[in-house]
Design a protein around this motif. Structure first.
Motif, short mmCIF file in Angstrom:
data_model
loop_
_atom_site.label_atom_id
_atom_site.label_comp_id
_atom_site.label_asym_id
_atom_site.label_seq_id
_atom_site.Cartn_x
_atom_site.Cartn_y
_atom_site.Cartn_z
N LYS A 60 0.82 -1.21 0.00
CA LYS A 60 0.00 0.00 0.00
C LYS A 60 0.86 1.26 0.00
O LYS A 60 0.65 2.16 -0.81
N PRO A 118 0.95 4.77 -4.34
CA PRO A 118 1.32 6.09 -4.88
C PRO A 118 1.98 6.01 -6.26
O PRO A 118 1.69 6.84 -7.13
N ILE A 148 1.03 13.69 -5.97
CA ILE A 148 0.45 12.96 -4.85
C ILE A 148 1.05 13.44 -3.55
O ILE A 148 2.27 13.61 -3.44
N LEU A 188 1.34 12.03 0.12
CA LEU A 188 1.19 10.81 0.92
C LEU A 188 1.37 11.19 2.38
O LEU A 188 2.45 11.63 2.78
N VAL A 196 -3.25 10.95 -0.15
CA VAL A 196 -3.36 9.58 0.33
C VAL A 196 -3.03 9.56 1.82
O VAL A 196 -1.96 10.00 2.23
N ASP A 236 -2.14 7.24 4.67
CA ASP A 236 -1.64 5.89 4.89
C ASP A 236 -1.70 5.54 6.38
O ASP A 236 -1.68 6.43 7.23
N VAL A 287 -7.62 9.18 -0.89
CA VAL A 287 -7.49 7.74 -0.67
C VAL A 287 -7.11 7.54 0.79
O VAL A 287 -6.18 8.17 1.30
#
Length: 180
Positions: free
Chosen positions: A53, A58, A69, A71, A139, A141, A171
């Motif tokens: 992941k 990414p 992106i 993250l 994103v 995480d 995400v």
């Protein structure tokens, strides 16, 4: 304010994703992830630890969408490690395509397309730039490790999406998002 998606896809990321596909189980559904984000603004992704992941998704997003992106990681060591792993996978130095920004330490450049940050840095970025100008996908995480910073950053990203960035994709990834 308009946020046009870059036309060319990142060839190096595409090559890396193709090479990683047999090694990272999450990349088996990379096409589904991209298709979902083409038709929906938000995605929840739950996959077991070690599925890829943090570094695979990414790179797949960069290869498939061409967006920059952001993250978001819950810890500094995770942000640095993710950037280092992606840079290594791309055969580059940290700060080129993949970089990081944590409190007191930054490795990024004008070429950086995937920026790994802590939730505190993400909050500061959202405070300074509520529209996340230039970011196509944010994103989150390790969301199961969330705290106040992660929750507020997600809330602000959703608010940005609703107020002035309907093109922003969010995400949320976790190994145990829904619990056992």
């Amino acid at each position: 304010r308009t946020h046009a998606r870059p036309a060319p896809l990142h060839a190096s990321a595409s090559d890396a994703v193709a090479a990683l596909r047999p090694l990272l189980p999450v990349l088996e559904c990379a096409d589904d992830i991209l298709a979902s984000l083409s038709s929906r603004a938000n995605l929840l992704l739950e996959a077991p630890p070690g599925a890829g992941k943090t570094t695979g998704v990414p790179l797949a997003l960069l290869a498939g969408r061409g967006d920059d992106i952001l993250l978001v990681e819950p810890r500094r060591v995770a942000a640095r490690s993710a950037a280092r792993r992606m840079a290594s996978t791309l055969g580059e130095r940290v700060g080129q395509t993949a970089g990081f920004a944590v409190r007191g330490d930054v490795a990024s450049s004008s070429r950086t397309r995937v920026l790994c940050v802590t939730d505190g840095v993400a909050l500061e970025r959202l405070r300074r730039d509520p529209g996340l100008d230039g970011v196509g996908v944010i994103v989150f995480d390790e969301f199961h490790e969330r705290g106040v910073n992660m929750d507020v950053a997600l809330a602000l990203a959703r608010e940005a999406q609703g107020l002035f960035r309907p093109d922003l994709r969010i995400v949320v990834m976790s190994a145990t998002l829904l619990g056992d």
